[in-house]
Design a protein around this motif. Sequence first.
Motif, PDB file in Angstrom:
ATOM      1  N   TYR A   1      -1.004  15.131   1.233  1.00  0.00           N
ATOM      2  CA  TYR A   1      -2.199  14.319   0.988  1.00  0.00           C
ATOM      3  C   TYR A   1      -3.378  14.778   1.861  1.00  0.00           C
ATOM      4  CZ  TYR A   1       0.898  11.076  -1.515  1.00  0.00           C
ATOM      5  OH  TYR A   1       1.800  10.522  -2.390  1.00  0.00           O
TER       6      TYR A   1
ATOM      7  N   LEU B   1      -8.572   4.732   0.658  1.00  0.00           N
ATOM      8  CA  LEU B   1      -7.370   3.916   0.479  1.00  0.00           C
ATOM      9  C   LEU B   1      -6.105   4.744   0.168  1.00  0.00           C
ATOM     10  CD1 LEU B   1      -6.756   0.942   0.576  1.00  0.00           C
ATOM     11  CD2 LEU B   1      -7.204   0.779  -1.856  1.00  0.00           C
TER      12      LEU B   1
ATOM     13  N   TRP C   1      -5.883   1.695   6.834  1.00  0.00           N
ATOM     14  CA  TRP C   1      -5.437   1.394   5.466  1.00  0.00           C
ATOM     15  C   TRP C   1      -5.295  -0.119   5.267  1.00  0.00           C
ATOM     16  CZ3 TRP C   1      -0.895  -1.126   4.089  1.00  0.00           C
ATOM     17  CH2 TRP C   1      -0.758  -1.308   2.710  1.00  0.00           C
TER      18      TRP C   1
ATOM     19  N   ARG D   1      -7.338  -2.104   2.492  1.00  0.00           N
ATOM     20  CA  ARG D   1      -6.581  -2.678   1.365  1.00  0.00           C
ATOM     21  C   ARG D   1      -6.959  -4.154   1.209  1.00  0.00           C
ATOM     22  NH1 ARG D   1      -2.503  -0.822  -2.664  1.00  0.00           N
ATOM     23  NH2 ARG D   1      -1.964  -2.787  -3.577  1.00  0.00           N
TER      24      ARG D   1
ATOM     25  N   GLU E   1      -8.251   9.102  -8.217  1.00  0.00           N
ATOM     26  CA  GLU E   1      -6.963   8.453  -8.513  1.00  0.00           C
ATOM     27  C   GLU E   1      -7.011   7.726  -9.855  1.00  0.00           C
ATOM     28  OE1 GLU E   1      -4.182   8.818  -6.863  1.00  0.00           O
ATOM     29  OE2 GLU E   1      -3.049   7.357  -8.045  1.00  0.00           O
TER      30      GLU E   1
ATOM     31  N   ARG F   1       6.084  10.547   1.400  1.00  0.00           N
ATOM     32  CA  ARG F   1       5.869   9.734   2.609  1.00  0.00           C
ATOM     33  C   ARG F   1       6.336  10.517   3.833  1.00  0.00           C
ATOM     34  NH1 ARG F   1       3.788   6.719  -0.440  1.00  0.00           N
ATOM     35  NH2 ARG F   1       4.067   4.498  -0.742  1.00  0.00           N
TER      36      ARG F   1
ATOM     37  N   PRO G   1       6.323   3.722 -11.766  1.00  0.00           N
ATOM     38  CA  PRO G   1       5.172   4.585 -12.111  1.00  0.00           C
ATOM     39  C   PRO G   1       3.925   4.231 -11.313  1.00  0.00           C
ATOM     40  CG  PRO G   1       5.547   2.982 -13.856  1.00  0.00           C
ATOM     41  CD  PRO G   1       6.701   2.861 -12.900  1.00  0.00           C
TER      42      PRO G   1
ATOM     43  N   ARG H   1       2.150  -0.260  -0.678  1.00  0.00           N
ATOM     44  CA  ARG H   1       1.220   0.806  -1.055  1.00  0.00           C
ATOM     45  C   ARG H   1       1.275   1.092  -2.555  1.00  0.00           C
ATOM     46  NH1 ARG H   1      -1.079   4.826   3.266  1.00  0.00           N
ATOM     47  NH2 ARG H   1      -2.750   4.623   1.749  1.00  0.00           N
TER      48      ARG H   1
ATOM     49  N   CYS I   1       0.000   0.836  -6.571  1.00  0.00           N
ATOM     50  CA  CYS I   1      -1.308   1.176  -7.128  1.00  0.00           C
ATOM     51  C   CYS I   1      -2.170  -0.075  -7.224  1.00  0.00           C
ATOM     52  CB  CYS I   1      -1.126   1.792  -8.507  1.00  0.00           C
ATOM     53  SG  CYS I   1      -2.689   2.053  -9.345  1.00  0.00           S
TER      54      CYS I   1
HETATM   55  C1  HEM Z   1      -1.860   4.986 -15.520  1.00  0.00           C
HETATM   56  C2  HEM Z   1      -2.688   4.948 -14.488  1.00  0.00           C
HETATM   57  C3  HEM Z   1      -2.290   4.983 -13.061  1.00  0.00           C
HETATM   58  C4  HEM Z   1      -1.096   5.303 -12.481  1.00  0.00           C
HETATM   59  C5  HEM Z   1       0.191   5.717 -13.189  1.00  0.00           C
HETATM   60  C6  HEM Z   1      -1.252   5.166 -11.068  1.00  0.00           C
HETATM   61  C7  HEM Z   1      -0.252   5.386 -10.138  1.00  0.00           C
HETATM   62  C8  HEM Z   1      -0.407   5.244  -8.786  1.00  0.00           C
HETATM   63  C9  HEM Z   1       0.621   5.495  -7.824  1.00  0.00           C
HETATM   64  C10 HEM Z   1       2.021   5.969  -8.149  1.00  0.00           C
HETATM   65  C11 HEM Z   1       0.107   5.237  -6.601  1.00  0.00           C
HETATM   66  C12 HEM Z   1       0.815   5.427  -5.264  1.00  0.00           C
HETATM   67  C13 HEM Z   1       0.489   6.812  -4.803  1.00  0.00           C
HETATM   68  C14 HEM Z   1       1.206   7.208  -3.553  1.00  0.00           C
HETATM   69  O1  HEM Z   1       1.904   6.431  -2.919  1.00  0.00           O
HETATM   70  O2  HEM Z   1       1.043   8.355  -3.208  1.00  0.00           O
HETATM   71  C15 HEM Z   1      -1.257   4.828  -6.769  1.00  0.00           C
HETATM   72  C16 HEM Z   1      -2.092   4.478  -5.739  1.00  0.00           C
HETATM   73  C17 HEM Z   1      -3.413   4.159  -5.918  1.00  0.00           C
HETATM   74  N1  HEM Z   1      -4.076   4.026  -7.116  1.00  0.00           N
HETATM   75 FE1  HEM Z   1      -3.286   4.285  -8.957  1.00  0.00          FE
HETATM   76  N2  HEM Z   1      -2.537   4.791 -10.792  1.00  0.00           N
HETATM   77  C18 HEM Z   1      -3.207   4.647 -11.980  1.00  0.00           C
HETATM   78  C19 HEM Z   1      -4.512   4.246 -12.152  1.00  0.00           C
HETATM   79  C20 HEM Z   1      -5.369   3.907 -11.149  1.00  0.00           C
HETATM   80  C21 HEM Z   1      -6.732   3.457 -11.336  1.00  0.00           C
HETATM   81  C22 HEM Z   1      -7.396   3.282 -12.683  1.00  0.00           C
HETATM   82  C23 HEM Z   1      -7.264   3.266 -10.097  1.00  0.00           C
HETATM   83  C24 HEM Z   1      -8.637   2.793  -9.707  1.00  0.00           C
HETATM   84  C25 HEM Z   1      -9.435   2.136 -10.470  1.00  0.00           C
HETATM   85  C26 HEM Z   1      -6.227   3.582  -9.134  1.00  0.00           C
HETATM   86  C27 HEM Z   1      -6.392   3.517  -7.769  1.00  0.00           C
HETATM   87  C28 HEM Z   1      -5.386   3.734  -6.850  1.00  0.00           C
HETATM   88  C29 HEM Z   1      -5.579   3.657  -5.415  1.00  0.00           C
HETATM   89  C30 HEM Z   1      -6.896   3.359  -4.701  1.00  0.00           C
HETATM   90  C31 HEM Z   1      -4.341   3.909  -4.834  1.00  0.00           C
HETATM   91  C32 HEM Z   1      -4.006   3.904  -3.345  1.00  0.00           C
HETATM   92  C33 HEM Z   1      -3.485   2.506  -3.017  1.00  0.00           C
HETATM   93  C34 HEM Z   1      -3.033   2.338  -1.574  1.00  0.00           C
HETATM   94  O3  HEM Z   1      -2.464   3.257  -0.999  1.00  0.00           O
HETATM   95  O4  HEM Z   1      -3.238   1.245  -1.053  1.00  0.00           O
HETATM   96  N3  HEM Z   1      -5.094   3.947  -9.803  1.00  0.00           N
HETATM   97  N4  HEM Z   1      -1.559   4.838  -8.112  1.00  0.00           N
END
Ligand code: HEM
Length: 520
Positions: free
Chosen positions: A129, A140, A148, A152, A329, A401, A458, A464, A466
């Motif tokens: 990352y 985030l 974080w 958050r 993201e 992680r 997914p 943490r 999504c």
């Molecule tokens: C089908 C659509 C999506 C999937 C499958 C998805 C999946 C994920 C996953 C698996 C994570 C965790 C990543 C990790 O731990 O490395 C994540 C985190 C995150 N996603 Fe999504 N995401 C999607 C759409 C979105 C959208 C539309 C947004 C914003 C509008 C978004 C914003 C974020 C953010 C900001 C994080 C970090 C959260 C944190 O660590 O507190 N994602 N997403």
Amino acid sequence: MELKVYYQSQMHLYIEATNMIAFVASVIISIVLSLLMVLVVLHIIKVRNGSKYLKNIKGPKPNPIFGNMLHFAVPSYKIFEVTQKLLDEFGSNVIIYNGPLTRAVLITDVKLIEHILSSMKFIEKSEQYEHMYKWLGTGLLTSGGLKWKKRRRMITPSFHFSILENFVDVFENVGDVFVKKLEEHVDKPSFDIYPIISLCTLDVMCETSMGTPINALNNASSDYVRSVKNMCKILTDRNFSPLDRRFYPFTLNFYREQFALKVLHRHTDAVIDRRMKEFRVNSDQSSETNDCGIKKRMAFLDLLLRSTIDGKSLTREDIREEVDTFMFEGHDTTSSAIGFALYSLANNPLVQQKALEEQMEIFKDLKNTRATMADLQNMKYLELVIKETLRLYPSVPILGRRVKEEFEWENSIFPKDIQVILFAYGCQRSDKNYEKPLEFIPERFLDMDGTDPFKYIPFSAGPRNCIGQKFALLEMKSTISKVLRNFKLLPANPNPGLRLAPEIILVSKNGINVCLKKRF
Ligand code: HEM
């Protein structure tokens, strides 16, 4: 005579130069050999000392120079095959040396995934990352620890139902342009739908996160759009590069990245500055209504401008980190999911028929109606289709992680600082977790209650997870519903299938090919 002396001196110089080259070459060879020796010795010590750790977890024998990375020196669409072989041979968790001295654990065991994802102790991201820091800073997605936690807490209210409701209009407007673009491909026996979806989701994210349309669907060659695409490609290349990160500044990608970053940050900064100015001018009036007193739609950026942490407003850099994080993201993840959903509908006619019947129940006029929030919530079967798509094709197939604290799991001690790779793709396709795991059966989610929630990740899970999942679900429903109502989806002819590869997101290396017929 003079000529002879001249030739002798030239010969002398030549011999000296040859000796010098031979000397330099032998020094270099000795250094390289010594380094290799040191590496081999350190590797042996590390492997021996490591025996206290990860006792019950097996893996392929590492090579002292490349670790196990030669296993992965295959085209990216073969990586899942290689990984599956390792899981079949060594069990549901496998040790992989990702260098001569460093190792990681690949995990598909649902209970261990739960142990890691559900704990506040394991919220730090793995070192991959860090490649994103230059673009996203420590927003985030990439930050850890206290930063974080505070971010958050601050950003969570931005994804409240009442705010998401305002974005439905954006989904619908962009969706209409998307349908027009797709009309250009009607009746072609086969075309790759993915690039158009990717522009569509980029348009949605620009407008919802910055409040400014970029019109990527009609202007794919704009500097900003090209730079987003280039950055995503560079991040993928870096993740799979066998080169040590110290050599990165000597690669072409380094310079490409500098260029893309200038364009990206200039764009985001300009939008933020403009909105900051408007915000200051309007702060005495209610900036949430326009001149006619009508409630204005707030972009994520506007919400960030109004947010505070410990009583302090966010700086331009703080806001940029988060806006860029949403852009990154939020767009590729959603386009991957929409692409595989449309592919699955094209290749499963009975599922498509059921999904269409649901659309017919919701809309009297299939073609000209705009979906409301209530309509989107009524799309229950489409929701099952999306869930099943994300099971078979998780947009984020791998979560990384770094374990910041030693812990014990089934008689194996995981050392501090080890990287763990939570393999969502493998877990969600395993016959230990799902019946007929490779078949596309949306109905399976009707009776998933009471089963282990960590076998379906997914959107990740735990603290943490999504933050954008509800947003994503609404956007996907709005877009797929429009495609279903306007077109019949058929398999491509000839059908090349999918060559799935874990880049930063899940992609198909040979495209997502389908055929479209107009419904009306
Ligand atoms: C089908 C659509 C999506 C999937 C499958 C998805 C999946 C994920 C996953 C698996 C994570 C965790 C990543 C990790 O731990 O490395 C994540 C985190 C995150 N996603 Fe999504 N995401 C999607 C759409 C979105 C959208 C539309 C947004 C914003 C509008 C978004 C914003 C974020 C953010 C900001 C994080 C970090 C959260 C944190 O660590 O507190 N994602 N997403």
